[in-house]
Scaffold this motif. Structure first.
Motif, PDB file in Angstrom:
ATOM      1  N   LEU A  61       6.892  27.107   6.402  1.00 40.22           N
ATOM      2  CA  LEU A  61       6.704  26.287   5.210  1.00 40.22           C
ATOM      3  C   LEU A  61       8.039  25.699   4.783  1.00 40.22           C
ATOM      4  CD1 LEU A  61       4.990  25.252   2.810  1.00 40.22           C
ATOM      5  CD2 LEU A  61       5.626  27.353   1.609  1.00 40.22           C
ATOM      6  N   LEU A  62       8.043  24.382   4.613  1.00 40.22           N
ATOM      7  CA  LEU A  62       9.225  23.661   4.155  1.00 40.22           C
ATOM      8  C   LEU A  62       8.935  23.126   2.764  1.00 40.22           C
ATOM      9  CD1 LEU A  62      12.011  22.280   4.678  1.00 40.22           C
ATOM     10  CD2 LEU A  62      10.705  20.347   5.622  1.00 40.22           C
ATOM     11  N   GLU A  63       9.830  23.394   1.814  1.00 37.03           N
ATOM     12  CA  GLU A  63       9.751  22.831   0.473  1.00 37.03           C
ATOM     13  C   GLU A  63      10.994  21.981   0.257  1.00 37.03           C
ATOM     14  OE1 GLU A  63       7.280  25.746  -2.390  1.00 37.03           O
ATOM     15  OE2 GLU A  63       9.305  26.442  -1.915  1.00 37.03           O
ATOM     16  N   VAL A  64      10.771  20.731  -0.121  1.00 38.75           N
ATOM     17  CA  VAL A  64      11.866  19.790  -0.346  1.00 38.75           C
ATOM     18  C   VAL A  64      11.822  19.378  -1.814  1.00 38.75           C
ATOM     19  CG1 VAL A  64      12.853  17.566   0.322  1.00 38.75           C
ATOM     20  CG2 VAL A  64      11.684  18.978   2.036  1.00 38.75           C
ATOM     21  N   PHE A  65      12.965  19.483  -2.482  1.00 38.44           N
ATOM     22  CA  PHE A  65      13.050  19.204  -3.912  1.00 38.44           C
ATOM     23  C   PHE A  65      13.899  17.960  -4.144  1.00 38.44           C
ATOM     24  CE2 PHE A  65      12.661  23.742  -3.139  1.00 38.44           C
ATOM     25  CZ  PHE A  65      11.498  24.032  -3.835  1.00 38.44           C
ATOM     26  N   LEU A  66      13.308  16.977  -4.835  1.00 37.50           N
ATOM     27  CA  LEU A  66      14.001  15.730  -5.180  1.00 37.50           C
ATOM     28  C   LEU A  66      14.424  15.780  -6.645  1.00 37.50           C
ATOM     29  CD1 LEU A  66      11.561  13.141  -3.551  1.00 37.50           C
ATOM     30  CD2 LEU A  66      13.541  14.242  -2.522  1.00 37.50           C
ATOM     31  N   ARG A  67      15.280  14.853  -7.017  1.00 40.16           N
ATOM     32  CA  ARG A  67      15.723  14.754  -8.419  1.00 40.16           C
ATOM     33  C   ARG A  67      14.555  14.433  -9.341  1.00 40.16           C
ATOM     34  NH1 ARG A  67      20.380  11.095  -6.317  1.00 40.16           N
ATOM     35  NH2 ARG A  67      21.729  12.707  -5.496  1.00 40.16           N
ATOM     36  N   GLY A  68      13.559  13.782  -8.803  1.00 38.70           N
ATOM     37  CA  GLY A  68      12.360  13.404  -9.552  1.00 38.70           C
ATOM     38  C   GLY A  68      11.475  12.582  -8.644  1.00 38.70           C
ATOM     39  N   PRO A  69      10.284  12.235  -9.099  1.00 34.98           N
ATOM     40  CA  PRO A  69       9.410  11.392  -8.276  1.00 34.98           C
ATOM     41  C   PRO A  69      10.052  10.031  -8.054  1.00 34.98           C
ATOM     42  CG  PRO A  69       8.406  11.863 -10.424  1.00 34.98           C
ATOM     43  CD  PRO A  69       9.705  12.579 -10.383  1.00 34.98           C
ATOM     44  N   CYS A  70       9.777   9.444  -6.889  1.00 40.30           N
ATOM     45  CA  CYS A  70      10.392   8.144  -6.606  1.00 40.30           C
ATOM     46  C   CYS A  70       9.600   7.368  -5.561  1.00 40.30           C
ATOM     47  CB  CYS A  70      11.836   8.325  -6.159  1.00 40.30           C
ATOM     48  SG  CYS A  70      12.045   9.246  -4.624  1.00 40.30           S
ATOM     49  N   LEU A  71       9.895   6.087  -5.492  1.00 38.64           N
ATOM     50  CA  LEU A  71       9.266   5.157  -4.544  1.00 38.64           C
ATOM     51  C   LEU A  71      10.290   4.596  -3.576  1.00 38.64           C
ATOM     52  CD1 LEU A  71       6.993   2.972  -6.851  1.00 38.64           C
ATOM     53  CD2 LEU A  71       6.222   4.436  -4.996  1.00 38.64           C
ATOM     54  N   THR A  72       9.846   4.401  -2.351  1.00 41.56           N
ATOM     55  CA  THR A  72      10.654   3.715  -1.358  1.00 41.56           C
ATOM     56  C   THR A  72       9.714   2.904  -0.476  1.00 41.56           C
ATOM     57  OG1 THR A  72      12.466   3.971   0.220  1.00 41.56           O
ATOM     58  CG2 THR A  72      10.655   5.561   0.381  1.00 41.56           C
ATOM     59  N   LYS A  73      10.264   2.219   0.501  1.00 41.10           N
ATOM     60  CA  LYS A  73       9.427   1.413   1.379  1.00 41.10           C
ATOM     61  C   LYS A  73       9.798   1.655   2.828  1.00 41.10           C
ATOM     62  CE  LYS A  73       7.679  -3.143   2.265  1.00 41.10           C
ATOM     63  NZ  LYS A  73       7.375  -4.425   1.743  1.00 41.10           N
ATOM     64  N   PHE A  74       8.774   1.884   3.640  1.00 38.76           N
ATOM     65  CA  PHE A  74       8.929   1.911   5.095  1.00 38.76           C
ATOM     66  C   PHE A  74       8.213   0.662   5.588  1.00 38.76           C
ATOM     67  CE2 PHE A  74       8.990   6.530   3.993  1.00 38.76           C
ATOM     68  CZ  PHE A  74      10.323   6.724   4.268  1.00 38.76           C
ATOM     69  N   ASP A  75       7.015   0.778   6.098  1.00 39.13           N
ATOM     70  CA  ASP A  75       6.235  -0.425   6.403  1.00 39.13           C
ATOM     71  C   ASP A  75       5.459  -0.848   5.157  1.00 39.13           C
ATOM     72  OD1 ASP A  75       4.388   1.744   6.572  1.00 39.13           O
ATOM     73  OD2 ASP A  75       3.036   0.498   7.756  1.00 39.13           O
ATOM     74  N   THR A  76       5.047   0.135   4.344  1.00 41.66           N
ATOM     75  CA  THR A  76       4.434  -0.102   3.032  1.00 41.66           C
ATOM     76  C   THR A  76       5.164   0.793   2.040  1.00 41.66           C
ATOM     77  OG1 THR A  76       2.782   1.639   3.366  1.00 41.66           O
ATOM     78  CG2 THR A  76       2.150  -0.586   4.044  1.00 41.66           C
ATOM     79  N   MET A  77       4.753   0.751   0.796  1.00 43.91           N
ATOM     80  CA  MET A  77       5.380   1.583  -0.225  1.00 43.91           C
ATOM     81  C   MET A  77       5.018   3.049   0.011  1.00 43.91           C
ATOM     82  SD  MET A  77       7.144  -0.497  -1.980  1.00 43.91           S
ATOM     83  CE  MET A  77       7.672   0.544  -3.316  1.00 43.91           C
ATOM     84  N   ALA A  78       5.970   3.935  -0.251  1.00 42.68           N
ATOM     85  CA  ALA A  78       5.752   5.377  -0.135  1.00 42.68           C
ATOM     86  C   ALA A  78       6.191   6.028  -1.435  1.00 42.68           C
ATOM     87  CB  ALA A  78       6.545   5.935   1.039  1.00 42.68           C
ATOM     88  N   PHE A  79       5.389   6.971  -1.914  1.00 39.32           N
ATOM     89  CA  PHE A  79       5.665   7.671  -3.159  1.00 39.32           C
ATOM     90  C   PHE A  79       5.918   9.147  -2.858  1.00 39.32           C
ATOM     91  CE2 PHE A  79       4.149  10.206  -6.798  1.00 39.32           C
ATOM     92  CZ  PHE A  79       4.983   9.722  -7.776  1.00 39.32           C
ATOM     93  N   TYR A  80       7.093   9.627  -3.289  1.00 41.37           N
ATOM     94  CA  TYR A  80       7.462  11.037  -3.156  1.00 41.37           C
ATOM     95  C   TYR A  80       7.341  11.703  -4.522  1.00 41.37           C
ATOM     96  CZ  TYR A  80       9.712   9.971   1.334  1.00 41.37           C
ATOM     97  OH  TYR A  80       9.974   9.596   2.615  1.00 41.37           O
ATOM     98  N   GLU A  81       6.628  12.812  -4.592  1.00 44.39           N
ATOM     99  CA  GLU A  81       6.620  13.605  -5.808  1.00 44.39           C
ATOM    100  C   GLU A  81       7.932  14.384  -5.865  1.00 44.39           C
ATOM    101  OE1 GLU A  81       3.003  15.874  -6.088  1.00 44.39           O
ATOM    102  OE2 GLU A  81       1.771  14.099  -5.696  1.00 44.39           O
ATOM    103  N   SER A  82       8.161  15.097  -6.953  1.00 52.69           N
ATOM    104  CA  SER A  82       9.399  15.864  -7.112  1.00 52.69           C
ATOM    105  C   SER A  82       9.542  16.956  -6.069  1.00 52.69           C
ATOM    106  CB  SER A  82       9.457  16.517  -8.492  1.00 52.69           C
ATOM    107  OG  SER A  82       9.454  15.540  -9.486  1.00 52.69           O
TER     108      SER A  82
END
Length: 167
Positions: A61-82
């Motif tokens: 199990l891998l848990e990845v923690f971001l500063r907060g939810p955010c959006l980026t774009k690869f081929d379409t928009m991608a949304f990462y939760e915290s």
């Protein structure tokens, strides 16, 4: 003498019960999430630059923690939760939670990310309704992820965008 043996045994048991579970649960040997991905046959750009920390458990199990939810774009928009969770094995992230992609005005959860054959230059994204094959070159570098302003786009419902009026 028996009293000292009992005390030493209790101390040893206490130390083992508090230290060993931690070392058995967490197995973090890489310095960054991007180094870890690379060592597991995955492209370094699957997670954004904004990763604060991560934990890899011995179960995979891998848990990845971001500063907060955010959006980026690869081929379409991608949304990462915290927090993003997935089972990490060589060449794949399965059972992904906390990552969605926009497809035809819908946000669909990414379920699996798989690199079957790195020589093919392709990575497979399972978004439930479909499997998307994307170029590995889209994930060569960790993307910047925007947390301000653009998050409103993700939060807007179909009704707010006028889809209910067309029914």
């Amino acid at each position: 003498m028996a009293k000292h043996t009992l005390i030493l045994t209790l101390i040893f048991t206490f130390i083992c019960s508090t230290i060993l579970p931690i070392s058995q649960q967490e197995l973090v040997t890489e310095s960054s999430i991007h180094d870890l991905l690379k060592s597991k046959g995955l492209p370094v750009g699957l997670f954004p630059k904004e990763v604060e920390s991560f934990t890899l458990y011995d179960t995979g199990l891998l848990e990845v923690f971001l500063r907060g939810p955010c959006l980026t774009k690869f081929d379409t928009m991608a949304f990462y939760e915290s927090t993003i969770r997935a089972n990490l094995t060589y060449g794949s992230l399965t059972g992904v939670e906390g990552l969605s992609q926009e497809e035809l005005f819908l946000w669909l959860p990414v379920k699996d990310i798989i690199v079957d054959d790195p020589k093919s230059g392709l990575i497979l994204f399972d978004i439930g309704l479909a499997h998307k094959q994307l170029s590995l070159s889209l994930f060569e570098d960790p993307p910047d992820c925007k947390s301000e302003g653009m998050l409103n786009l993700k939060k807007r419902s179909r009704k707010e965008m006028g889809f209910d009026a067309q029914m």
